[in-house]
Design a protein around this motif. Sequence first.
Motif, PDB file in Angstrom:
ATOM      1  N   LEU A  36      45.728  32.985  39.440  1.00 19.56           N
ATOM      2  CA  LEU A  36      45.114  34.615  40.448  1.00 19.56           C
ATOM      3  C   LEU A  36      43.871  33.922  40.317  1.00 19.56           C
ATOM      4  CD1 LEU A  36      46.593  37.385  38.282  1.00 19.56           C
ATOM      5  CD2 LEU A  36      47.632  36.683  40.498  1.00 19.56           C
ATOM      6  N   ASN A  37      42.763  33.674  39.280  1.00 20.60           N
ATOM      7  CA  ASN A  37      41.501  33.173  39.560  1.00 20.60           C
ATOM      8  C   ASN A  37      41.143  32.837  40.775  1.00 20.60           C
ATOM      9  OD1 ASN A  37      38.501  33.790  38.419  1.00 20.60           O
ATOM     10  ND2 ASN A  37      39.251  32.067  38.702  1.00 20.60           N
ATOM     11  N   GLU A  38      41.481  31.807  40.710  1.00 19.63           N
ATOM     12  CA  GLU A  38      41.818  30.398  42.219  1.00 19.63           C
ATOM     13  C   GLU A  38      42.279  31.438  42.922  1.00 19.63           C
ATOM     14  OE1 GLU A  38      40.992  26.650  43.895  1.00 19.63           O
ATOM     15  OE2 GLU A  38      40.309  28.008  42.155  1.00 19.63           O
ATOM     16  N   LEU A  39      43.062  31.840  43.218  1.00 20.70           N
ATOM     17  CA  LEU A  39      43.384  32.676  44.305  1.00 20.70           C
ATOM     18  C   LEU A  39      42.553  33.309  45.071  1.00 20.70           C
ATOM     19  CD1 LEU A  39      47.422  33.258  44.038  1.00 20.70           C
ATOM     20  CD2 LEU A  39      45.951  31.480  45.300  1.00 20.70           C
ATOM     21  N   ALA A  40      41.756  34.680  44.057  1.00 22.14           N
ATOM     22  CA  ALA A  40      40.724  35.393  44.263  1.00 22.14           C
ATOM     23  C   ALA A  40      39.665  34.729  45.007  1.00 22.14           C
ATOM     24  CB  ALA A  40      40.445  35.923  43.387  1.00 22.14           C
ATOM     25  N   VAL A  52      49.920  39.799  46.615  1.00 18.39           N
ATOM     26  CA  VAL A  52      49.023  38.060  46.479  1.00 18.39           C
ATOM     27  C   VAL A  52      49.701  37.797  47.706  1.00 18.39           C
ATOM     28  CG1 VAL A  52      49.515  35.850  45.906  1.00 18.39           C
ATOM     29  CG2 VAL A  52      48.477  37.372  43.842  1.00 18.39           C
ATOM     30  N   ARG A  53      50.944  37.899  47.700  1.00 19.88           N
ATOM     31  CA  ARG A  53      51.821  37.966  49.288  1.00 19.88           C
ATOM     32  C   ARG A  53      51.225  38.448  50.464  1.00 19.88           C
ATOM     33  NH1 ARG A  53      57.850  38.030  49.173  1.00 19.88           N
ATOM     34  NH2 ARG A  53      57.769  40.369  48.809  1.00 19.88           N
ATOM     35  N   THR A  54      51.204  39.733  50.203  1.00 15.51           N
ATOM     36  CA  THR A  54      50.546  40.545  51.572  1.00 15.51           C
ATOM     37  C   THR A  54      48.708  39.811  52.020  1.00 15.51           C
ATOM     38  OG1 THR A  54      51.365  42.558  50.668  1.00 15.51           O
ATOM     39  CG2 THR A  54      49.418  42.762  52.108  1.00 15.51           C
ATOM     40  N   ILE A  55      47.978  39.533  50.736  1.00 16.60           N
ATOM     41  CA  ILE A  55      47.039  39.310  51.907  1.00 16.60           C
ATOM     42  C   ILE A  55      46.970  37.557  51.773  1.00 16.60           C
ATOM     43  CG2 ILE A  55      44.506  38.296  50.333  1.00 16.60           C
ATOM     44  CD1 ILE A  55      44.836  40.823  47.946  1.00 16.60           C
ATOM     45  N   ARG A  56      48.154  37.026  51.049  1.00 17.90           N
ATOM     46  CA  ARG A  56      48.332  35.231  52.007  1.00 17.90           C
ATOM     47  C   ARG A  56      48.855  35.278  52.763  1.00 17.90           C
ATOM     48  NH1 ARG A  56      53.026  32.365  52.710  1.00 17.90           N
ATOM     49  NH2 ARG A  56      54.440  34.299  51.889  1.00 17.90           N
ATOM     50  N   ASP A  85      38.450  35.097  48.785  1.00 16.27           N
ATOM     51  CA  ASP A  85      37.230  34.625  49.406  1.00 16.27           C
ATOM     52  C   ASP A  85      37.879  36.449  48.788  1.00 16.27           C
ATOM     53  OD1 ASP A  85      34.660  35.843  49.520  1.00 16.27           O
ATOM     54  OD2 ASP A  85      34.879  36.200  51.358  1.00 16.27           O
ATOM     55  N   CYS A  86      38.270  37.552  47.535  1.00 14.17           N
ATOM     56  CA  CYS A  86      38.636  39.134  47.105  1.00 14.17           C
ATOM     57  C   CYS A  86      38.003  38.763  45.583  1.00 14.17           C
ATOM     58  CB  CYS A  86      40.293  38.922  48.039  1.00 14.17           C
ATOM     59  SG  CYS A  86      41.236  38.349  46.616  1.00 14.17           S
ATOM     60  N   ASP A 101      42.256  42.512  43.449  1.00 19.85           N
ATOM     61  CA  ASP A 101      42.861  43.075  44.480  1.00 19.85           C
ATOM     62  C   ASP A 101      44.442  43.215  44.522  1.00 19.85           C
ATOM     63  OD1 ASP A 101      39.898  44.204  46.533  1.00 19.85           O
ATOM     64  OD2 ASP A 101      40.152  41.844  46.636  1.00 19.85           O
ATOM     65  N   PHE A 102      44.395  41.941  43.725  1.00 17.90           N
ATOM     66  CA  PHE A 102      46.119  41.793  43.674  1.00 17.90           C
ATOM     67  C   PHE A 102      46.971  42.885  42.276  1.00 17.90           C
ATOM     68  CE2 PHE A 102      44.171  37.382  43.740  1.00 17.90           C
ATOM     69  CZ  PHE A 102      44.268  37.499  44.921  1.00 17.90           C
ATOM     70  N   MET A 103      45.818  43.998  41.449  1.00 22.77           N
ATOM     71  CA  MET A 103      46.694  44.690  40.413  1.00 22.77           C
ATOM     72  C   MET A 103      46.895  45.814  41.486  1.00 22.77           C
ATOM     73  SD  MET A 103      45.798  42.863  38.403  1.00 22.77           S
ATOM     74  CE  MET A 103      45.756  40.809  37.974  1.00 22.77           C
ATOM     75  N   PRO A 104      47.249  46.556  40.282  1.00 26.09           N
ATOM     76  CA  PRO A 104      48.037  47.961  41.363  1.00 26.09           C
ATOM     77  C   PRO A 104      46.446  48.797  40.632  1.00 26.09           C
ATOM     78  CG  PRO A 104      49.899  47.497  39.369  1.00 26.09           C
ATOM     79  CD  PRO A 104      48.472  46.351  39.729  1.00 26.09           C
ATOM     80  N   LYS A 105      46.695  49.986  41.360  1.00 31.73           N
ATOM     81  CA  LYS A 105      45.793  50.445  41.472  1.00 31.73           C
ATOM     82  C   LYS A 105      45.570  51.519  40.279  1.00 31.73           C
ATOM     83  CE  LYS A 105      43.193  49.868  46.058  1.00 31.73           C
ATOM     84  NZ  LYS A 105      42.927  48.820  45.421  1.00 31.73           N
ATOM     85  N   GLU A 106      46.788  52.360  39.966  1.00 29.42           N
ATOM     86  CA  GLU A 106      46.830  53.037  39.164  1.00 29.42           C
ATOM     87  C   GLU A 106      47.656  52.330  37.613  1.00 29.42           C
ATOM     88  OE1 GLU A 106      45.265  55.807  38.484  1.00 29.42           O
ATOM     89  OE2 GLU A 106      44.115  56.093  40.474  1.00 29.42           O
TER      90      GLU A 106
END
Length: 76
Positions: A56-60, A14-18, A64-65, A69-74
């Motif tokens: 998290l839904n509101e942030l997405a 979240v911080r990276t996208i922010r 516009d993601c 995108d906030f979750m680990p890939k694995e």
Amino acid sequence: MPKTEVEWLIVQHVRTIRKAQKKTQRDIASYFNVSPGYIGQIETEDSASMYSYDNLNELARRFDCSMRDFMPKEPL
């Protein structure tokens, strides 16, 4: 109680996208009607404060993601 490993990774994403979208902690706080200090607590590993699924839904929506995108890939 500190964040779990997965919670901390979510906060980091979240911080990276922010930051990529040039949003401040104050901007995020205004979305949820909380203080910027509370967002600072969320962005601190040793704090138990955490975004809810609704947050998290509101942030997405605002970033516009996808929530994914906030979750680990694995799994961890």
